[in-house]
Design an enzyme around this catalytic site. Structure first.
Site, mmCIF file in Angstrom:
data_model
loop_
_atom_site.group_PDB
_atom_site.id
_atom_site.type_symbol
_atom_site.label_atom_id
_atom_site.label_comp_id
_atom_site.label_asym_id
_atom_site.label_seq_id
_atom_site.Cartn_x
_atom_site.Cartn_y
_atom_site.Cartn_z
ATOM 1 N N CYS A 114 38.762 23.716 46.025
ATOM 2 C CA CYS A 114 37.785 23.789 47.122
ATOM 3 C C CYS A 114 36.892 22.548 47.196
ATOM 4 C CB CYS A 114 36.930 25.045 46.986
ATOM 5 S SG CYS A 114 37.910 26.550 47.033
ATOM 6 N N HIS A 260 30.989 23.694 51.649
ATOM 7 C CA HIS A 260 32.254 24.416 51.515
ATOM 8 C C HIS A 260 31.980 25.882 51.816
ATOM 9 C CE1 HIS A 260 35.772 26.317 50.121
ATOM 10 N NE2 HIS A 260 35.214 26.816 49.030
ATOM 11 N N ASN A 290 37.545 31.429 53.540
ATOM 12 C CA ASN A 290 37.523 30.258 52.662
ATOM 13 C C ASN A 290 38.846 29.510 52.818
ATOM 14 O OD1 ASN A 290 37.655 28.478 50.518
ATOM 15 N ND2 ASN A 290 36.825 29.912 49.003
HETATM 16 N N1 ACO Z 1 37.323 45.976 49.143
HETATM 17 C C1 ACO Z 1 36.717 47.047 48.582
HETATM 18 N N2 ACO Z 1 36.314 47.057 47.304
HETATM 19 C C2 ACO Z 1 36.542 45.942 46.563
HETATM 20 C C3 ACO Z 1 37.185 44.818 47.091
HETATM 21 C C4 ACO Z 1 37.579 44.860 48.432
HETATM 22 N N3 ACO Z 1 38.199 43.824 49.048
HETATM 23 N N4 ACO Z 1 37.274 43.877 46.111
HETATM 24 C C5 ACO Z 1 36.712 44.393 45.020
HETATM 25 N N5 ACO Z 1 36.273 45.651 45.275
HETATM 26 C C6 ACO Z 1 35.603 46.591 44.387
HETATM 27 C C7 ACO Z 1 35.906 46.312 42.930
HETATM 28 O O1 ACO Z 1 37.138 46.876 42.545
HETATM 29 C C8 ACO Z 1 34.728 46.969 42.264
HETATM 30 O O2 ACO Z 1 34.963 48.361 42.212
HETATM 31 P P1 ACO Z 1 34.501 49.228 40.920
HETATM 32 O O3 ACO Z 1 33.006 49.080 40.882
HETATM 33 O O4 ACO Z 1 34.993 50.570 41.278
HETATM 34 O O5 ACO Z 1 35.190 48.564 39.766
HETATM 35 C C9 ACO Z 1 33.569 46.750 43.235
HETATM 36 O O6 ACO Z 1 34.190 46.426 44.494
HETATM 37 C C10 ACO Z 1 32.658 45.614 42.826
HETATM 38 O O7 ACO Z 1 33.458 44.506 42.461
HETATM 39 P P2 ACO Z 1 32.823 43.129 42.071
HETATM 40 O O8 ACO Z 1 33.916 42.133 41.834
HETATM 41 O O9 ACO Z 1 31.811 43.312 40.998
HETATM 42 O O10 ACO Z 1 32.092 42.785 43.447
HETATM 43 P P3 ACO Z 1 31.063 41.656 43.781
HETATM 44 O O11 ACO Z 1 29.829 42.223 44.290
HETATM 45 O O12 ACO Z 1 30.948 40.647 42.684
HETATM 46 O O13 ACO Z 1 31.780 40.932 44.997
HETATM 47 C C11 ACO Z 1 33.042 38.948 45.403
HETATM 48 C C12 ACO Z 1 33.047 40.337 44.823
HETATM 49 C C13 ACO Z 1 32.837 39.032 46.890
HETATM 50 C C14 ACO Z 1 34.398 38.290 45.129
HETATM 51 C C15 ACO Z 1 31.895 38.119 44.767
HETATM 52 O O14 ACO Z 1 31.954 38.204 43.360
HETATM 53 C C16 ACO Z 1 31.949 36.679 45.141
HETATM 54 O O15 ACO Z 1 31.708 36.331 46.274
HETATM 55 N N6 ACO Z 1 32.237 35.767 44.202
HETATM 56 C C17 ACO Z 1 32.433 34.387 44.488
HETATM 57 C C18 ACO Z 1 33.879 34.194 44.665
HETATM 58 C C19 ACO Z 1 34.263 33.096 45.584
HETATM 59 O O16 ACO Z 1 33.597 32.763 46.536
HETATM 60 N N7 ACO Z 1 35.414 32.510 45.305
HETATM 61 C C20 ACO Z 1 35.963 31.516 46.151
HETATM 62 C C21 ACO Z 1 36.406 30.339 45.392
HETATM 63 S S1 ACO Z 1 35.139 29.562 44.497
HETATM 64 C C22 ACO Z 1 34.292 28.764 45.585
HETATM 65 O O17 ACO Z 1 34.863 28.388 46.567
HETATM 66 C C23 ACO Z 1 32.874 28.545 45.358
#
Ligand code: ACO
Length: 333
Positions: A114, A260, A290
């Site tokens: 990214c 980004h 993204n």
């Molecule tokens: N739909 C429904 N539920 C979901 C989904 C989905 N698509 N994905 C995960 N869940 C569930 C999980 O299974 C979990 O369930 P549980 O509590 O029963 O185990 C619950 O949601 C919470 O999961 P978390 O991973 O803790 O959720 P979080 O609040 O952290 O959100 C997310 C996840 C959106 C990925 C967040 O961590 C995030 O934005 N991280 C940054 C990731 C990113 O941007 N990566 C891109 C590349 S890096 C960059 O470009 C900077």
């Protein structure tokens, strides 16, 4: 006097096919509401079968070349930032070079996930400052959806496909020759600075579980989302301050942040940490998701073409991605 790198044109391309959160909710256990609340994403564009990264790159490049009002033969370096090349080798950049009908110059790909566009602009800047190139075509292009595990709801909802490009050209003075003196625009234009970082110890936060050397497969994206989120906000805020300090500028001097587009929450948290109004952050993640190395030039092109970004504006470009890699670029447009 060393040449100053000026961005003289931009362009972008998104595949026609759009996949909404509702479409995804029919295939996996997720919902529009969950995706919007956690990421700000509503929809993403996805390349069709047979539509390759080089096709997206070419379409964006042609628009950037037209916008820059240059001839293809003026280009002496093509850089493609991509994680999803058409082939393991040769580079997608050499394919684009051939598709453009270029017979001169050099072409290569770079890989910083990214952060690829920021790494690419730093290379373009260095080639121009060292007089190794006069006119660089820099493209960020991805078919990132090809490396997603469509069973993994935590990652497959986050990404999309697209491409963006800029033409960076050597200018002898970097000043705004077209503007009358005293217009307020006769400041040094162009790329003012770039700053790059990486920390390879954090590889496990975001990676692909395949590759020609290790598993002989292409592999799929794996991610520790929460940890990544934390690193993103801290690193991105730090790199913005680093860029401003290096140039003797203040946060208030920034006209537009062109980040980004990973996640709306990361954009908002970073803006809050920097005390920058959200209205000064160019945002496309809601419609593009993204798109990895393509997201910054896609956002830049949108804001240039709709007239938000104007000549003389100070732009702060920043990104973080797998590696981890991160960095910034400060540009006087
Ligand atoms: N739909 C429904 N539920 C979901 C989904 C989905 N698509 N994905 C995960 N869940 C569930 C999980 O299974 C979990 O369930 P549980 O509590 O029963 O185990 C619950 O949601 C919470 O999961 P978390 O991973 O803790 O959720 P979080 O609040 O952290 O959100 C997310 C996840 C959106 C990925 C967040 O961590 C995030 O934005 N991280 C940054 C990731 C990113 O941007 N990566 C891109 C590349 S890096 C960059 O470009 C900077």
């Amino acid at each position: 006097m060393s040449a100053k790198p000026l961005i003289i044109g931009c362009g972008s391309y998104l595949p026609d096919k759009i996949v909404t959160n509702y479409d995804l909710a029919e295939r996996i256990d997720t919902s529009h509401e969950w995706i919007v609340e956690r990421t700000g994403i509503h929809k993403r564009h996805i390349a069709d079968d047979g539509e390759n990264t080089s096709d997206l790159a070419l379409a964006a490049a042609q628009k950037a070349i037209a916008h820059a009002e240059i001839d293809v033969d003026d280009i002496d370096l093509v850089i493609v930032a991509t994680t999803t090349p058409d082939q393991t080798f040769p580079s997608t950049a050499t394919r684009v070079q051939a598709m453009l009908g270029m017979s001169n110059g050099a072409a290569f790909d770079i890989q910083a996930v990214c952060s690829g566009f920021i790494y690419g602009i730093s290379i373009a800047e260095a080639f121009i400052r060292s007089a190794q190139a006069k006119t660089v075509l820099l493209i960020g292009a991805e078919t990132f959806t090809r490396i997603l595990d469509w069973e993994d709801r935590a990652t497959c909802v986050l990404f999309g496909d697209g491409a963006g490009a800029v033409v960076v050209q050597a200018s002898t003075n970097g000043l705004d020759d077209d503007e009358p003196a005293g217009s307020g625009h006769n400041q040094e234009r162009g790329i003012l600075s770039t700053h790059l970082h990486s920390d390879g110890k954090l590889n496990d936060l975001l990676y692909v579980d395949g590759g020609p050397s290790s598993t002989k497969t292409v592999g799929h994206v794996r991610m520790l989302g929460r940890e990544l989120f934390r690193h993103a906000v801290v690193n991105l805020a730090a790199v913005v301050d680093e860029a401003l300090e290096a140039n003797g500028l203040e946060r208030d001097d920034i006209s537009w942040v062109v980040p980004h587009q990973a996640n709306k929450r990361i954009l908002d948290s970073t803006a809050r940490k920097l005390k920058l109004p959200a209205e000064r952050v160019v945002t496309t993640v809601d419609r593009h998701a993204n798109t990895s190395a393509a997201s910054i030039p896609l956002a830049l092109d949108e804001a240039v073409r709709d007239g938000r970004i104007k000549r003389g504006d100070l732009l702060l470009l920043e990104a973080m991605g797998g590696g981890l890699t991160w960095g910034s670029c400060l540009v006087r447009w």
